[in-house]
Design an enzyme around this catalytic site. Sequence first.
Site, PDB file in Angstrom:
ATOM      1  N   GLU A  89     -25.329  -7.789-126.017  1.00 27.78           N
ATOM      2  CA  GLU A  89     -24.289  -7.437-126.381  1.00 27.78           C
ATOM      3  C   GLU A  89     -23.356  -8.208-126.921  1.00 27.78           C
ATOM      4  O   GLU A  89     -23.553  -8.964-128.141  1.00 27.78           O
ATOM      5  CB  GLU A  89     -23.107  -8.819-125.416  1.00 27.78           C
ATOM      6  CG  GLU A  89     -21.748  -9.282-125.391  1.00 27.78           C
ATOM      7  CD  GLU A  89     -21.305  -7.775-124.701  1.00 27.78           C
ATOM      8  OE1 GLU A  89     -21.594  -7.286-123.410  1.00 27.78           O
ATOM      9  OE2 GLU A  89     -20.417  -7.083-125.774  1.00 27.78           O
ATOM     10  N   ARG A  91     -20.065  -7.468-128.459  1.00 33.09           N
ATOM     11  CA  ARG A  91     -18.731  -7.855-128.182  1.00 33.09           C
ATOM     12  C   ARG A  91     -19.069  -9.717-129.091  1.00 33.09           C
ATOM     13  O   ARG A  91     -19.861  -9.884-128.843  1.00 33.09           O
ATOM     14  CB  ARG A  91     -18.391  -8.017-126.888  1.00 33.09           C
ATOM     15  CG  ARG A  91     -16.601  -8.022-127.108  1.00 33.09           C
ATOM     16  CD  ARG A  91     -16.111  -8.052-126.162  1.00 33.09           C
ATOM     17  NE  ARG A  91     -16.024  -6.686-125.307  1.00 33.09           N
ATOM     18  CZ  ARG A  91     -15.558  -6.368-125.211  1.00 33.09           C
ATOM     19  NH1 ARG A  91     -13.621  -5.888-125.304  1.00 33.09           N
ATOM     20  NH2 ARG A  91     -14.768  -4.627-125.004  1.00 33.09           N
ATOM     21  N   GLY A 134     -17.616  -8.703-120.824  1.00 25.77           N
ATOM     22  CA  GLY A 134     -17.633  -7.257-120.792  1.00 25.77           C
ATOM     23  C   GLY A 134     -16.120  -7.079-120.282  1.00 25.77           C
ATOM     24  O   GLY A 134     -14.944  -7.908-121.128  1.00 25.77           O
ATOM     25  N   CYS A 192     -14.046  -6.389-118.222  1.00 26.32           N
ATOM     26  CA  CYS A 192     -13.211  -7.878-117.516  1.00 26.32           C
ATOM     27  C   CYS A 192     -12.892  -8.709-117.647  1.00 26.32           C
ATOM     28  O   CYS A 192     -11.661  -9.088-117.908  1.00 26.32           O
ATOM     29  CB  CYS A 192     -14.392  -7.577-116.006  1.00 26.32           C
ATOM     30  SG  CYS A 192     -14.058  -9.175-114.792  1.00 26.32           S
ATOM     31  N   THR A 231      -5.390   7.157-116.709  1.00 30.71           N
ATOM     32  CA  THR A 231      -5.133   8.469-115.834  1.00 30.71           C
ATOM     33  C   THR A 231      -6.763   7.913-115.343  1.00 30.71           C
ATOM     34  O   THR A 231      -7.569   9.428-115.351  1.00 30.71           O
ATOM     35  CB  THR A 231      -5.025   9.529-116.959  1.00 30.71           C
ATOM     36  OG1 THR A 231      -5.963   9.474-118.149  1.00 30.71           O
ATOM     37  CG2 THR A 231      -3.798   9.687-116.905  1.00 30.71           C
ATOM     38  N   GLY A 232      -7.989   6.693-115.331  1.00 28.51           N
ATOM     39  CA  GLY A 232      -9.295   6.650-114.762  1.00 28.51           C
ATOM     40  C   GLY A 232      -9.345   6.183-116.322  1.00 28.51           C
ATOM     41  O   GLY A 232      -9.561   6.065-117.558  1.00 28.51           O
ATOM     42  N   HIS A 268      -1.665 -22.375 -88.782  1.00 31.45           N
ATOM     43  CA  HIS A 268       0.019 -22.274 -88.769  1.00 31.45           C
ATOM     44  C   HIS A 268       0.218 -23.491 -89.786  1.00 31.45           C
ATOM     45  O   HIS A 268      -0.359 -24.616 -89.460  1.00 31.45           O
ATOM     46  CB  HIS A 268      -0.168 -22.676 -87.681  1.00 31.45           C
ATOM     47  CG  HIS A 268       1.352 -22.131 -87.323  1.00 31.45           C
ATOM     48  ND1 HIS A 268       2.004 -21.276 -87.530  1.00 31.45           N
ATOM     49  CD2 HIS A 268       2.187 -23.194 -87.423  1.00 31.45           C
ATOM     50  CE1 HIS A 268       3.318 -21.226 -87.863  1.00 31.45           C
ATOM     51  NE2 HIS A 268       3.768 -22.435 -87.535  1.00 31.45           N
TER      52      HIS A 268
HETATM   53  P1  NAI Z   1      -6.695   5.394-111.546  1.00 31.69           P
HETATM   54  O1  NAI Z   1      -8.741   6.570-110.949  1.00 31.69           O
HETATM   55  O2  NAI Z   1      -6.652   4.415-110.204  1.00 31.69           O
HETATM   56  O3  NAI Z   1      -5.462   5.884-110.982  1.00 31.69           O
HETATM   57  C1  NAI Z   1      -5.239   7.328-112.058  1.00 31.69           C
HETATM   58  C2  NAI Z   1      -4.355   7.810-112.121  1.00 31.69           C
HETATM   59  O4  NAI Z   1      -3.790   8.844-113.325  1.00 31.69           O
HETATM   60  C3  NAI Z   1      -4.094   8.819-110.566  1.00 31.69           C
HETATM   61  O5  NAI Z   1      -3.654   8.662-109.443  1.00 31.69           O
HETATM   62  C4  NAI Z   1      -4.238  10.422-111.225  1.00 31.69           C
HETATM   63  O6  NAI Z   1      -3.811  11.129-109.977  1.00 31.69           O
HETATM   64  C5  NAI Z   1      -3.371  10.044-112.290  1.00 31.69           C
HETATM   65  N1  NAI Z   1      -3.545  10.825-113.127  1.00 31.69           N
HETATM   66  C6  NAI Z   1      -4.621  11.876-113.428  1.00 31.69           C
HETATM   67  N2  NAI Z   1      -3.986  12.576-114.928  1.00 31.69           N
HETATM   68  C7  NAI Z   1      -2.772  13.227-114.500  1.00 31.69           C
HETATM   69  C8  NAI Z   1      -1.840  13.771-115.613  1.00 31.69           C
HETATM   70  N3  NAI Z   1      -2.285  14.823-116.402  1.00 31.69           N
HETATM   71  N4  NAI Z   1      -0.746  13.517-115.759  1.00 31.69           N
HETATM   72  C9  NAI Z   1      -0.201  12.553-114.737  1.00 31.69           C
HETATM   73  N5  NAI Z   1      -0.817  11.418-113.913  1.00 31.69           N
HETATM   74  C10 NAI Z   1      -2.105  11.675-114.387  1.00 31.69           C
HETATM   75  O7  NAI Z   1      -7.646   5.304-112.925  1.00 31.69           O
HETATM   76  P2  NAI Z   1      -6.917   3.743-113.440  1.00 31.69           P
HETATM   77  O8  NAI Z   1      -5.142   3.374-112.702  1.00 31.69           O
HETATM   78  O9  NAI Z   1      -6.980   4.261-114.862  1.00 31.69           O
HETATM   79  O10 NAI Z   1      -7.879   2.494-113.000  1.00 31.69           O
HETATM   80  C11 NAI Z   1      -9.385   2.974-113.553  1.00 31.69           C
HETATM   81  C12 NAI Z   1     -10.597   2.327-113.041  1.00 31.69           C
HETATM   82  O11 NAI Z   1     -10.329   0.868-113.057  1.00 31.69           O
HETATM   83  C13 NAI Z   1     -10.546   2.200-111.498  1.00 31.69           C
HETATM   84  O12 NAI Z   1     -11.750   2.815-110.992  1.00 31.69           O
HETATM   85  C14 NAI Z   1      -9.547   1.452-110.926  1.00 31.69           C
HETATM   86  O13 NAI Z   1     -10.445   1.197-109.949  1.00 31.69           O
HETATM   87  C15 NAI Z   1     -10.230   0.015-112.532  1.00 31.69           C
HETATM   88  N6  NAI Z   1      -9.888  -0.992-111.986  1.00 31.69           N
HETATM   89  C16 NAI Z   1      -9.332  -1.810-111.177  1.00 31.69           C
HETATM   90  C17 NAI Z   1      -8.577  -3.043-110.604  1.00 31.69           C
HETATM   91  C18 NAI Z   1      -8.694  -3.747-109.536  1.00 31.69           C
HETATM   92  O14 NAI Z   1      -9.569  -3.018-109.153  1.00 31.69           O
HETATM   93  N7  NAI Z   1      -7.399  -4.880-109.512  1.00 31.69           N
HETATM   94  C19 NAI Z   1      -7.408  -3.178-112.066  1.00 31.69           C
HETATM   95  C20 NAI Z   1      -8.133  -2.199-112.771  1.00 31.69           C
HETATM   96  C21 NAI Z   1      -8.705  -1.102-113.650  1.00 31.69           C
END
Ligand code: NAI
Length: 461
Positions: free
Chosen positions: A33, A35, A40, A42, A267-268, A440
């Site tokens: 690691e 960092r 990581g 998370c 956006t992912g 309950h």
């Molecule tokens: P995401 O994939 O969940 O959502 C991204 C959104 O951005 C989508 O709805 C997409 O349609 C939109 N998008 C893409 N390009 C765009 C544009 N040009 N204009 C407008 N909208 C657009 O991605 P996110 O929220 O960034 O999360 C990334 C990853 O991290 C995911 O795989 C998620 O599962 C994970 N994560 C999980 C958490 C949890 O389990 N609580 C918490 C934070 C992240």
Amino acid sequence: MADYDVIVIGSGPGGYVCAIRCAQLGLKTACVEGRDTLGGTCLNIGCIPSKALLHATHSLHEAEHNFASMGLKGKSPSVDWNQMKAYKDDVVAQNTKGIEFLFKKNKVDWLKGWGKITGKGEVQVGDETHKAKNIVVATGSEPSSLPGVEIDEKVVVTSTGALELGKVPKKMVVIGAGVIGLEMGSVYARLGTEVTVVEYLDHITPGMDGEVSKQFQKLLKKQGLEFILGAAVQKVDATKTKAKVTYKLKKDDSEEVLDADVVLVATGRKAFTDGVGLEEVGVKTNDRGVIETDHWKTNVDGIWAIGDVTPGLMLAHKAEDEGMAVAESIAGHAGHVNYDVIPGVIYTVPEVAAVGKTEEALKEEGRAYKVGKFSFMGNARAKAVFQGDGFVKVLSDKETDRILGVHIIGPSAGDLIHEACVAMEFGAAAEDLARTCHAHPTFSEAVREAALACGDGPIHM
Ligand code: NAI
């Protein structure tokens, strides 16, 4: 230089869990690691710090909105943003130090530095090269941006910068109504920021059961979040203190501009494998840089990959399960992950949680199913904590009653979902949940009632 049975590269939830399990199974193990702290994305800049901020800001929301009605009178607390960040940092430190302790306890060596695979069974960390019979790549993911959007982590930020803003912004535009956008959007909305979420799709939270997604959007709107759906962000023009977000509406191709003090790009995420040496040793990745695996084995003998660098959901707990499965496979046991029963949770208030199939997916498969729904309005405990707005939905097979999916929006949904996970692991029918005595008054009674609704009907609705 040392010889190991296993070197894990990356100490996120995939990597550190893998390393600990390897050591528990008697393998001489090291984890690389670079960092300063383990854990990581998370633990350092993801799940854990965001949960601290969600907790702090939800507490503020309670004080502002619900305390008076419970007879708790007085001035609402004011926000000391620096102290809130210090609390978050303390939560992170406790957790990252916890992993360090677990490494020592389990005799996992922490190789400090960035690891690079330099040959078969060889990992270079700084000036030293270490040998290992098995190498596990668990290097995770990083935020992916959009063309025309430059991240400076001050005005135009990813989730990383969003956890560290210098001050609470007046106006924030969130690009993407996925998990990160909505969790961090909620945090700032509760702190008084005007939050506008711009989403490409015509609904929020892609992949979520449609009915839940609609209710979720309605509740977030009530909390002050604004949504612009069906809108593709084209570009962000930023100065040192402000930004303009240009988006195009899909319905008529018209362009609009939003002003913001901070823009959160959510956006992912994309697989992170820079500098790991994959190409040099011939580990194949697909066109998105994701390592294709077969039971977590890469195409190169002795090199394994788990978590966000591999296909599938980018979730800490998916990576953890893969970490354990790889350790067991390396130790000669049968590593197993049931990808059909991986819960997903969004930690807003209300929480949203799901496991298994959505109604949309079942329709697409042409599968005959039953729906059992129960509103938290019929749950005494939920009403007592001002959270009667959500519901539990159990989907079961029409013929056999086997549970196919469970979707919850409501209090502690992220914890409640696990009784559904256990039931599904055992191939349970909705009736099995319905016949299980639930204490309950608990939120979990709503899960039982939804299961009852797949049969002769719920009691409290
Ligand atoms: P995401 O994939 O969940 O959502 C991204 C959104 O951005 C989508 O709805 C997409 O349609 C939109 N998008 C893409 N390009 C765009 C544009 N040009 N204009 C407008 N909208 C657009 O991605 P996110 O929220 O960034 O999360 C990334 C990853 O991290 C995911 O795989 C998620 O599962 C994970 N994560 C999980 C958490 C949890 O389990 N609580 C918490 C934070 C992240």
